[in-house]
Design an enzyme around this catalytic site. Sequence first.
Site, PDB file in Angstrom:
ATOM      1  NE  ARG A  88      -3.640   2.708   0.644  1.00 18.68           N
ATOM      2  CZ  ARG A  88      -4.502   2.989   1.498  1.00 18.68           C
ATOM      3  NH1 ARG A  88      -5.308   1.989   1.890  1.00 18.68           N
ATOM      4  NH2 ARG A  88      -5.396   4.016   1.402  1.00 18.68           N
ATOM      5  NE  ARG A  99      -7.261   2.922  -2.088  1.00 17.05           N
ATOM      6  CZ  ARG A  99      -7.733   4.019  -1.523  1.00 17.05           C
ATOM      7  NH1 ARG A  99      -8.261   3.630  -0.225  1.00 17.05           N
ATOM      8  NH2 ARG A  99      -7.689   5.251  -1.934  1.00 17.05           N
ATOM      9  CG  ASP A 102      -8.800   1.123   1.600  1.00 21.36           C
ATOM     10  OD1 ASP A 102      -8.251   1.562   2.426  1.00 21.36           O
ATOM     11  OD2 ASP A 102     -10.012   1.658   1.209  1.00 21.36           O
ATOM     12  CG  ASP A 104     -11.487   1.780   5.062  1.00 17.02           C
ATOM     13  OD1 ASP A 104     -10.505   2.628   5.344  1.00 17.02           O
ATOM     14  OD2 ASP A 104     -11.996   1.771   3.739  1.00 17.02           O
TER      15      ASP A 104
END
Length: 136
Positions: A88, A99, A102, A104
């Site tokens: 990343r 990317r 990712d 989250d």
Amino acid sequence: MSEQTIEPLVVLGLGANLGNPLETLAGVLKEIGKLPQTELVAVSPFYKTAPVDSSGPDYVNAVCAVKTALAPQELLDELQRLENLHGRVRPAGVRNAPRTLDLDVLLWGSQTICTSRLVVPHPRMHERAFVLRPLT
């Protein structure tokens, strides 16, 4: 009688659109399941989605649920470590760049978290069909 700590269900969003996204997401799910004090309890199907407020190839996205005894900042540190291991790159001043990975934190049980590094519930999850669809 001993007191037991009940760990909240934490929901994570996963996405990738560079490299081999399917392979990356499948691999990182195994790695998430091996994080300290963390148990992977559910994984959605993978979804292919067009980039939102970004460019580049389509994303592969999923959500997963974990139970963890880690504190929110500790889990965030572990997730960012995994992102870095998967290449990343966070270009300065560029939001939503393509990317390799990712990760989250979307939900942390019913908690609201607001720090300089972490906002939960994730402030844009209601705008992301690839998050909402698996959660329903």
